[in-house]
Design an enzyme around this catalytic site. Structure first.
Site, short mmCIF file in Angstrom:
data_model
loop_
_atom_site.label_atom_id
_atom_site.label_comp_id
_atom_site.label_asym_id
_atom_site.label_seq_id
_atom_site.Cartn_x
_atom_site.Cartn_y
_atom_site.Cartn_z
CD GLU A 115 13.72 50.75 -23.07
OE1 GLU A 115 12.91 50.49 -22.17
OE2 GLU A 115 13.99 51.92 -23.39
CB CYS A 116 17.04 45.57 -23.05
SG CYS A 116 15.25 45.63 -23.33
CB VAL A 117 22.28 47.23 -23.57
CG1 VAL A 117 23.72 47.39 -23.13
CG2 VAL A 117 22.15 46.08 -24.56
#
Length: 190
Positions: A115-117
Site C-alpha cells: 500500500e504505502c510503500v
C-alpha cells in the site's frame, strides 16, 4: 540520475513504521531492526532521515497505535511528514522538505509494502526522483483473507519488480540493508 535539477543529495524515507501498522506485520522484529540500522547508517553518513506518519480513522493522531514503534526514535531536527493517503507525496509537505534539502534520491523503507510503500515508490519516481527500495526493510500484514498473496510473496514480488523498474533519466532498484549507501545514485548503464 534524477531528473530534478540541483538535487545531489540522498535521504532515507521511513514510511509508517507505527505501532498500529506493524503490530501484526510479517517478520516485524527483523524489519524494524533493519530500519533502525538504516537510520543509524544515514545519520552516520550525514544523510537526512525523513519520517512519514499515516493518519486515519484507525491511526488517530496522538494515540498509541499512531506512534512510531519504540525501537525507532526520530531526532528532533529530522523532518516528520504527516499523511492521509498511501502516496507520501499526496497532499503533504514531503516535496517541500526534499526540495529544501536538495534531495533527488530516496532510499525507502517501512510499511505497508503493498500500500504505502508501493504508492510512494511510484509517486517518487514519477515526480523525478531516483528511488531505491531496501529489500529487507519493508513489510506488510497478512491480507490473504482478502485474496492477497501471503506477505512474504507480496514482499518478494515488490522487490522483484522494483529491482528492474525503469524510467527515463531516473533510476530505481533494490539494495539490502547491509549494502545501503546514502551517496548520490550511480549513473544508469547505457
Amino acid at each position: 540520475m534524477t531528473t530534478l535539477e540541483n538535487r545531489p543529495h540522498t535521504a532515507l524515507l521511513v514510511i509508517d513504521v507505527q505501532k498500529g501498522v506493524v503490530s501484526g506485520a510479517h517478520d516485524r522484529d527483523a524489519v524494524v531492526a533493519n530500519v533502525a540500522t538504516l537510520v543509524d547508517k544515514a545519520r552516520a553518513e550525514g544523510a537526512p532521515v525523513v519520517w512519514v506518519q499515516h493518519n486515519s480513522d484507525q491511526l488517530v493522531s496522538g494515540t498509541d497505535g499512531w506512534a512510531y514503534v519504540q525501537e525507532l526514535v526520530r531526532a528532533e531536527a529530522e523532518a516528520l511528514v504527516q499523511k492521509t493517503y498511501p502516496d507520501s507525496f499526496e497532499a503533504t509537505d514531503l516535496e517541500d522538505v526534499l526540495a529544501a534539502g536538495g534531495i533527488g534520491r530516496l532510499v525507502v523503507a517501512g510499511a505497508q509494502t503493498d500500500e504505502c510503500v508501493r504508492a510512494t515508490l511510484h509517486g517518487a519516481l514519477t515526480r523525478g526522483y531516483d528511488v531505491t527500495l531496501v529489500e529487507d526493510a519493508h513489510t506488510t500484514e497478512d491480507l490473504t483473507s482478502f485474496g492477497a498473496p501471503p506477505p512474504d510473496k507480496v514482499i518478494a514480488h515488490t522487490n522483484l519488480y522494483w529491482r528492474y523498474h525503469t524510467a527515463p533519466g531516473r533510476t530505481a532498484g533494490t539494495v539490502s540493508t547491509a549494502d545501503a549507501e546514502f551517496g548520490p545514485a550511480a549513473k544508469p548503464e547505457e
